[in-house]
Design a protein around this motif. Structure first.
Motif, PDB file in Angstrom:
ATOM      1  N   PHE A 167       0.823  -1.104   0.063  1.00 31.89           N
ATOM      2  CA  PHE A 167       0.003   0.100   0.040  1.00 31.89           C
ATOM      3  C   PHE A 167       0.820   1.296  -0.120  1.00 31.89           C
ATOM      4  O   PHE A 167       0.415   2.322  -0.515  1.00 31.89           O
ATOM      5  CB  PHE A 167      -1.090   0.080   1.221  1.00 31.89           C
ATOM      6  N   ALA A 168       2.115   1.211   0.968  1.00 30.06           N
ATOM      7  CA  ALA A 168       2.839   2.339   0.820  1.00 30.06           C
ATOM      8  C   ALA A 168       3.644   2.524  -0.484  1.00 30.06           C
ATOM      9  O   ALA A 168       3.758   3.856  -0.739  1.00 30.06           O
ATOM     10  CB  ALA A 168       3.845   2.331   1.711  1.00 30.06           C
ATOM     11  N   HIS A 169       3.891   1.583  -1.337  1.00 31.07           N
ATOM     12  CA  HIS A 169       4.597   1.953  -2.756  1.00 31.07           C
ATOM     13  C   HIS A 169       3.751   2.851  -3.697  1.00 31.07           C
ATOM     14  O   HIS A 169       4.526   3.762  -4.166  1.00 31.07           O
ATOM     15  CB  HIS A 169       4.664   0.697  -3.427  1.00 31.07           C
ATOM     16  N   PRO A 170       2.485   2.494  -3.952  1.00 29.57           N
ATOM     17  CA  PRO A 170       1.836   3.530  -4.911  1.00 29.57           C
ATOM     18  C   PRO A 170       1.510   4.867  -4.165  1.00 29.57           C
ATOM     19  O   PRO A 170       1.835   6.045  -4.844  1.00 29.57           O
ATOM     20  CB  PRO A 170       0.405   2.811  -5.081  1.00 29.57           C
ATOM     21  N   LEU A 171       1.766   5.064  -2.856  1.00 34.12           N
ATOM     22  CA  LEU A 171       1.551   6.514  -2.093  1.00 34.12           C
ATOM     23  C   LEU A 171       2.742   7.029  -2.410  1.00 34.12           C
ATOM     24  O   LEU A 171       2.883   8.408  -2.561  1.00 34.12           O
ATOM     25  CB  LEU A 171       1.359   6.204  -0.607  1.00 34.12           C
ATOM     26  N   ARG A 172       4.082   6.499  -2.231  1.00 38.29           N
ATOM     27  CA  ARG A 172       5.230   7.121  -2.480  1.00 38.29           C
ATOM     28  C   ARG A 172       5.121   7.653  -4.037  1.00 38.29           C
ATOM     29  O   ARG A 172       5.944   8.538  -4.218  1.00 38.29           O
ATOM     30  CB  ARG A 172       6.368   6.088  -2.252  1.00 38.29           C
ATOM     31  N   GLN A 173       5.131   6.909  -5.049  1.00 36.95           N
ATOM     32  CA  GLN A 173       5.088   6.926  -6.534  1.00 36.95           C
ATOM     33  C   GLN A 173       4.101   8.458  -6.476  1.00 36.95           C
ATOM     34  O   GLN A 173       4.597   9.301  -7.163  1.00 36.95           O
ATOM     35  CB  GLN A 173       4.521   5.930  -7.327  1.00 36.95           C
ATOM     36  N   MET A 174       2.986   8.330  -6.193  1.00 34.20           N
ATOM     37  CA  MET A 174       2.351   9.477  -6.487  1.00 34.20           C
ATOM     38  C   MET A 174       2.645  10.727  -5.629  1.00 34.20           C
ATOM     39  O   MET A 174       2.416  11.929  -6.126  1.00 34.20           O
ATOM     40  CB  MET A 174       0.691   9.258  -5.846  1.00 34.20           C
ATOM     41  N   GLY A 175       3.149  10.734  -4.454  1.00 31.33           N
ATOM     42  CA  GLY A 175       3.846  11.800  -3.802  1.00 31.33           C
ATOM     43  C   GLY A 175       4.999  12.287  -4.884  1.00 31.33           C
ATOM     44  O   GLY A 175       5.388  13.526  -5.041  1.00 31.33           O
ATOM     45  N   ASN A 176       5.708  11.226  -5.325  1.00 30.96           N
ATOM     46  CA  ASN A 176       6.876  11.827  -6.432  1.00 30.96           C
ATOM     47  C   ASN A 176       6.328  12.413  -7.606  1.00 30.96           C
ATOM     48  O   ASN A 176       6.956  13.461  -8.046  1.00 30.96           O
ATOM     49  CB  ASN A 176       7.824  10.560  -6.775  1.00 30.96           C
ATOM     50  N   LEU A 177       5.239  11.964  -8.049  1.00 29.16           N
ATOM     51  CA  LEU A 177       4.743  12.521  -9.247  1.00 29.16           C
ATOM     52  C   LEU A 177       4.091  14.059  -8.841  1.00 29.16           C
ATOM     53  O   LEU A 177       3.977  14.893  -9.616  1.00 29.16           O
ATOM     54  CB  LEU A 177       3.718  11.682  -9.710  1.00 29.16           C
ATOM     55  N   TYR A 178       3.640  14.083  -7.905  1.00 27.30           N
ATOM     56  CA  TYR A 178       3.017  15.504  -7.368  1.00 27.30           C
ATOM     57  C   TYR A 178       4.204  16.493  -7.235  1.00 27.30           C
ATOM     58  O   TYR A 178       3.989  17.692  -7.728  1.00 27.30           O
ATOM     59  CB  TYR A 178       2.250  15.285  -6.000  1.00 27.30           C
ATOM     60  N   ASN A 179       5.300  16.139  -6.911  1.00 30.39           N
ATOM     61  CA  ASN A 179       6.513  17.004  -6.707  1.00 30.39           C
ATOM     62  C   ASN A 179       7.025  17.301  -8.276  1.00 30.39           C
ATOM     63  O   ASN A 179       7.385  18.500  -8.565  1.00 30.39           O
ATOM     64  CB  ASN A 179       7.596  16.181  -6.343  1.00 30.39           C
ATOM     65  N   GLN A 180       6.598  16.341  -9.289  1.00 28.30           N
ATOM     66  CA  GLN A 180       7.447  16.696 -10.784  1.00 28.30           C
ATOM     67  C   GLN A 180       6.347  17.554 -11.664  1.00 28.30           C
ATOM     68  O   GLN A 180       6.634  17.896 -12.532  1.00 28.30           O
ATOM     69  CB  GLN A 180       7.603  15.295 -11.368  1.00 28.30           C
ATOM     70  N   VAL A 181       4.933  17.536 -11.211  1.00 32.70           N
ATOM     71  CA  VAL A 181       3.927  18.351 -12.037  1.00 32.70           C
ATOM     72  C   VAL A 181       3.985  19.686 -11.637  1.00 32.70           C
ATOM     73  O   VAL A 181       4.006  20.149 -10.733  1.00 32.70           O
ATOM     74  CB  VAL A 181       2.654  17.624 -11.594  1.00 32.70           C
TER      75      VAL A 181
END
Length: 339
Positions: A325-339
């Protein structure tokens, strides 16, 4: 006119300002003010027009993403089945059957991920080819006054950095965001199907994970926006220094130019430290919360097992789902930083 094919990105952008400038054409000063997107929805609509020509490839990508996510979510369920029915029942034949099924599921998920990456890369590069061609042809139609009023460094940043950012969003971030949401909702669905009480126990920690990603991600994004702004300023100064090097030497401005570069370089270093510090906080904090959720599941599941309300296999499946569960949350957090 130039705004139609040169959309303002929501990421950090360095405005042309009235600060210390470089001599020569296009050598206007630049400030580190972050430029907000003037029309993000319009920019997305224009980008979708380029994506429309690759709609069949994109549909294939999303179909493979759905298949791969479903297969990946079946893995922990099959592991729980192997523990409860095969190992607990001492059935070697059943254990072999479930193990081969797990192997097939993970192999299918891996092949689906490879397929979607290959197809998405092909579609993204076709879109980027058309976008670069239209952007370059549009530049040929602009007047001399446009180039006089826009710094060369800013234009080069749009032609290089912005295009690279769009390419990364299309080839990587779009599929990661889609599979991330599918994985989150799929994990929650599987948990409630297997055991609603254990799923409700997991809800004690999952909201803390969402809150952590939102709070830390907001600060991290702010840091990365500032970092991109200062990198844009540094790149702009480099381009203008090289293009105006003869003028700099002719007017003996080497020391002044070097001091200006040192200031911009130091600003990039400081903002980079700040952005990376916030970014590095996310993995260990999510790991702590994931371990706390594992403890909750193990404790609650152990009590329920003693009262024959669940099984060891279901507890093992829940622990695996909790870890994932933590893996997609970490991915979406990284995506939020790049958008």
């Amino acid at each position: 006119m130039e705004a139609q094919l040169m959309p303002k990105e929501s990421s950090a952008r360095v405005n042309a300002g009235s600060g210390s400038g470089m001599p020569g054409p296009g050598g206007h000063g630049r400030s580190t003010k972050i430029e907000k997107a003037r029309d993000p929805r319009g920019a997305v609509r224009r980008l979708l027009q380029y994506l429309r020509s690759q709609r069949w490839l994109l549909l294939s990508v999303f179909a493979l993403a759905v298949v791969g996510t479903i297969l990946a979510l079946l893995g922990p369920f099959l592991m729980g089945m192997a523990i409860d029915k095969a190992i607990k029942g001492s059935s070697l034949q059943e254990l072999l059957r479930v193990s081969l099924l797990m192997l097939g599921v993970y192999l299918g998920s891996w092949l689906s991920q490879i397929g979607q990456n290959v197809l998405m890369a092909r579609a993204a590069q076709r879109v980027m080819r058309d976008l670069r061609a239209h952007l370059f042809s549009h530049l040929q139609t602009l007047s001399l006054s446009f180039f006089d009023h826009h710094p060369h460094g800013d234009l080069m940043s749009r032609l290089t950095n912005d295009m690279d950012n769009i390419s990364r969003v299309l080839s990587q971030n779009a599929t990661q965001l889609f599979t991330g949401f599918l994985t989150l909702f799929g994990i929650l669905g599987m948990m409630f199907v297997l055991n609603p009480y254990l799923a409700l126990g997991s809800m004690l920690v999952f909201p803390l994970m969402f809150t952590l990603v939102a709070v830390v991600g907001r600060r991290t994004r702010k840091g990365y926006r500032g970092l991109q702004a200062r990198i844009g300023q540094l790149n702009g100064q480099l381009v203008e220094m090289y293009s105006g090097q003869r003028v700099i030497i002719a007017f003996a401005q080497q020391k002044t130019t070097l001091k200006r570069f040192d200031v911009a370089n130091e600003a990039v270093r400081q903002m980079g430290i700040r952005a990376q510090t916030y970014a590095m906080l996310m993995p260990p904090l999510l790991g702590i919360l994931s371990n706390a959720n594992t403890a909750v599941i193990a404790g609650l599941g152990g009590c329920m097992t003693m009262h024959n309300k669940t099984s060891v296999g279901i507890i093992a499946a829940f622990i695996m789902y909790s870890r994932r569960f933590a893996h997609p949350l970490r991915q979406m957090g990284n995506l939020y930083n790049q958008v």
